[in-house]
Design a protein around this motif. Structure first.
Motif: not given
Lengths: 282, 506
Positions: A2-13, A47-55
């Protein structure tokens, strides 16, 4: 594989940009570390990978074996094979580990009748007292017990990829070793890919990492082998630019119910001083 | 104001009730007091947030044995339906009650002393025990309910109960006697349109000890139920009492549990309210002897458009007394709950310790909980505190379970049941804890919340109380009792909370 790929991830709080383009990939059987100063976006990334609310994800993708995790609810991501070990595991009164993981097993069609035995075995391997297995989750557990409990769950759930958010904080040196040893075993034997987020080198002294990513200002600013962690241990984060604080409270979710991060104590390796003019990591 | 426009409620009806002379006199005296007292209204603080203004006594008829009576169902034939029959009628034998009640009796055990009444009528006692006298009361005790201490007295409905009770049941435990098996009293009601006055007096003489379970249960009938339970603990007595309310979804309850705790006596008293349309349960505990202790517990769970209305008075009238209260409730769908509690410490009740905690979990946007704690303290040397909270499921707890792969509805269900476990596990009768957990789980399942997507939405019709739903996932037993479930002062979903507070003498 398996592979987890994070690509160009931008997130704000709360409208504040915290991640400004994160790229990395973790495959089965690999251990990656994400290191960085306070406020670099480490916890936000987990948190963004796991989907925590608020992001709010403003750009980029997170893929597990080609499937877009960002379109999924948190529990669906977990069912797809992502596990998040929280920095501050919360108390859930009246809900035992057996109850919670039993539901998770059922949702994935696994036979929950095997779970009690699995939990006992995992608790033994991680050094968690078995009496915690049937008690309320995290209630009256010390910081170290909570982290061992997270690793027991990791072992019982056997995800494809595990994100460990500061799994080393709040641990004494024995607990740190027990946790790191079990995580390394699970990686080696069950092929779980590990993304370990940490502020400190001391975890990496116990956990054989393949790759180290340095996060600063919401970006991966350097990637290298274990030697990179060793270099950080010597020079601190000063070379990697800003040390911006994470927004206080709010979506980061500690909500006051978590444990305070520990200072290194009792013969633990001296933490990296992040070279920020004497500013302590909390 | 509720209206008294019923031909069924009058002195002739009271006079026609059977019984010994003292009881007939006592009823008439109570009736005089009732008609000369004003009926309560929502403008009074103690009735604030209630539905008392909606009460129409004229809709109900007090059951008079031998007279034309509202229809009654045969419990054996159809425990859930009402049909025409005589009233009060023969009591149902064990095995003829609704399955959830039978299950409850089974967990208490076959050795329990058991009394099952039907519509307030006469009944036989099963398994008598040495040291226990259980049967119709032999003398008036109604004046005990008066306000002997100048504090808040029980409400007007205790007076109506005294006026219209058919058989006042009394359990007396002799001095120094420790009962080996629990005492179980079931009030089974199945006459549609009736008004019922279940009445139980429990008296523990000096040094006596007993466990008592009272069940107030009805078929799906339109009924007014006005239960009165008095618990009198003599010096050094130890009482363990649980009242379980399993009324049908159309029934109204105006209930009172009044306890008097003597010197060095210890009471543990729990109310579990699951049924009813509007169900008020008032709990008064008067600590009248030095060193007395009361532990007051309640769990309530409202679904559909139910309203549970809980009022408490912890009345410290003697020095060195202690009371500890924990009331926890859940509201779902469009349900409403009210908790209002008073700690009153009389002058001279020095060394009092009084604690009051009320926590409410609001599961649906349309549901609503009110929580109003109050302190009235006349002495300096006391320690009192109260805490109250009203709020939705904790987001951090929810995410934690979800991040393990627990689907959202299942996570919400676990958290809600865990919230209630905290109080249910403290049941004074430990053998019924598992039954209570199942009953609460069945109640939650009836809301349509906390079940797998597609197996019923929030609009699903709420069912009656009681366990037995196969949709309820298995849960492991033997959890440790958790600490606080909700953050105090957490944002209410359409909720009012008086927040945290504490008070006391200097």
């Amino acid at each position: 594989m398996s592979e987890l790929i994070v690509e160009g991830l931008h997130a704000s709080v709360s409208g504040k940009q915290v991640l400004r383009g994160v790229d990395l990939a973790v495959a089965s059987g690999e251990i990656h570390a994400v290191m960085g100063p306070n406020g670099s976006g480490k916890s936000t990334l987990s948190h963004v990978i796991a989907g925590r609310p608020g992001y709010e994800v403003t750009a980029g993708r997170v893929l597990l074996d080609g499937t877009d995790l960002l379109a999924m609810a948190p529990w669906e991501r977990a069912q797809a094979g992502i596990f998040l070990a929280l920095q501050y595991p919360v108390e859930v009164p009246g809900v035992s580990l057996l109850d919670a993981l039993g539901e998770a097993y059922e949702a994935s069609g696994r036979d929950r009748s095997a779970l009690p035995r699995t939990l006992v075995e995992e608790a033994e391997k991680t050094g968690l007292d078995q009496r915690f297995l049937s008690r309320s989750l995290n209630v009256d557990l010390s910081g170290g017990e909570r982290k061992r409990n997270e690793v027991v769950q990791l072992g019982a759930l056997r995800p494809k990829i595990a994100v460990l958010d500061e799994v080393d904080s709040g641990l004494d040196v024995d607990a740190l070793r027990a946790v790191a040893r079990r995580v390394a075993e699970l990686c080696r034997q069950a092929g779980i890919g590990i993304l370990a987020i940490t502020h400190y080198y001391r975890l990496l002294a116990e956990l054989p990492v393949d790759r180290v990513h340095v996060l600063s200002g919401g970006r991966v600013v350097a990637t290298g082998g274990p030697e990179l962690a060793l270099e950080l241990e010597k020079t601190g984060y000063a070379a990697y630019g800003e040390d911006e604080r994470e927004p206080a409270g709010g979506a980061l979710g500690g909500g006051g119910r978590g444990l305070p991060p520990s200072r290194a104590a009792g013969g633990a390796p001296v933490p990296v001083q992040p070279g920020t003019r004497g500013r302590q990591p909390h | 104001m509720p209206t008294l426009g019923s031909p069924g409620f009058n002195a002739d009806v009271v006079a026609a009730l059977p019984g010994p002379a003292w009881l007939r006199q006592s009823r008439l005296a109570a009736w005089e007091r009732f008609v000369s007292s004003p009926l309560p209204s929502e403008s009074e603080e103690i009735w604030r947030y209630s539905r008392i203004d909606d009460l129409d006594l004229g809709r109900y008829s007090p059951l008079v044995p031998g007279a034309a009576a509202p229809g009654a169902a045969e419990p054996a034939a159809a425990p859930g339906a009402a049909a025409a029959a005589g009233a009060p009628g023969p009591p149902p034998a064990l095995g003829q009650l609704p399955p959830d009640v039978e299950d409850l009796l089974a967990v208490v055990g076959p050795g329990a002393t058991t009394l099952v009444t039907r519509n307030g009528g006469p009944a036989a006692v099963l398994n008598p025990q040495p040291g226990l006298q259980l049967g119709p009361a032999g003398e008036a005790s109604e004046e005990r309910l008066g306000n002997g201490h100048g504090g808040p007295g029980p409400d007007i409905w205790t007076v109506l109960n005294a006026a219209l009770v058919v058989v006042p049941w009394k359990a007396h435990v002799a001095a120094g006697c420790v009962l080996g098996a629990p005492v179980v009293i079931v009030h089974w009601l199945d006459g549609d349109g009736g008004a019922y006055f279940p009445h139980l007096e429990v008296e523990l003489a000096e040094g006596a000890s007993a466990q008592v379970l009272e069940v107030v249960v009805s078929a799906d009938i339109d009924a007014l139920v006005v239960p009165l339970t008095t618990l009198a603990l003599g010096p050094g007595a130890s009482g363990q009492f649980v009242q379980v309310q399993l009324l049908g979804p159309r029934a109204w309850q105006l209930g009172n549990v009044v306890s008097r705790v003597g010197r060095e006596a210890r009471l543990r008293c729990m109310t579990v309210a699951l049924g009813g349309d509007y169900a008020r349960a008032r709990t008064d505990s008067v600590l009248e002897g030095p060193g007395g202790e009361s532990e007051l517990l309640a769990g309530y769970f409202g679904t559909g458009t139910q309203m549970h209305d809980l009022r408490t008075v912890q009345h410290h009238a003697a020095p060195q007394t202690r009371s500890e209260l924990l009331f926890k409730g859940v509201v779902a769908n469009q349900a409403h709950s009210v908790y209002s509690g008073l700690i009153r410490v009389e002058k001279g009740a020095r060394g009092t310790n009084a604690f009051q905690t009320n926590r409410n979990l609001v599961l649906s946007e349309g549901a609503h909980a009110d929580s109003v704690p109050n302190l009235e303290i006349e002495d300096n040397d006391v320690r009192c505190s109260h805490a109250s909270a009203v709020g939705p499921i904790d987001e951090n707890q929810l995410f934690y379970l979800e991040s393990r792969g627990v689907p959202t509805p299942a996570a919400e269900r676990l958290i809600a049941l865990g919230f209630m476990d905290d109080v249910l596990e403290r049941s004074p009768l430990q053998e019924i804890v598992g039954w209570l957990q199942q009953a609460v789980a069945a109640k939650l399942a009836s809301t349509g919340l906390g079940t797998a997507p597609g197996s019923g939405g929030p609009g699903a019709a709420p069912g009656g109380p009681g366990p037995g739903s196969a949709a309820v996932g298995a849960r492991s037993a033997g959890l440790g009792s958790g600490s606080a479930g909700l953050g105090s002062g957490s944002a209410g979903v359409g909720a009012r909370s008086a927040g945290l507070g504490s008070g006391g003498g200097r």
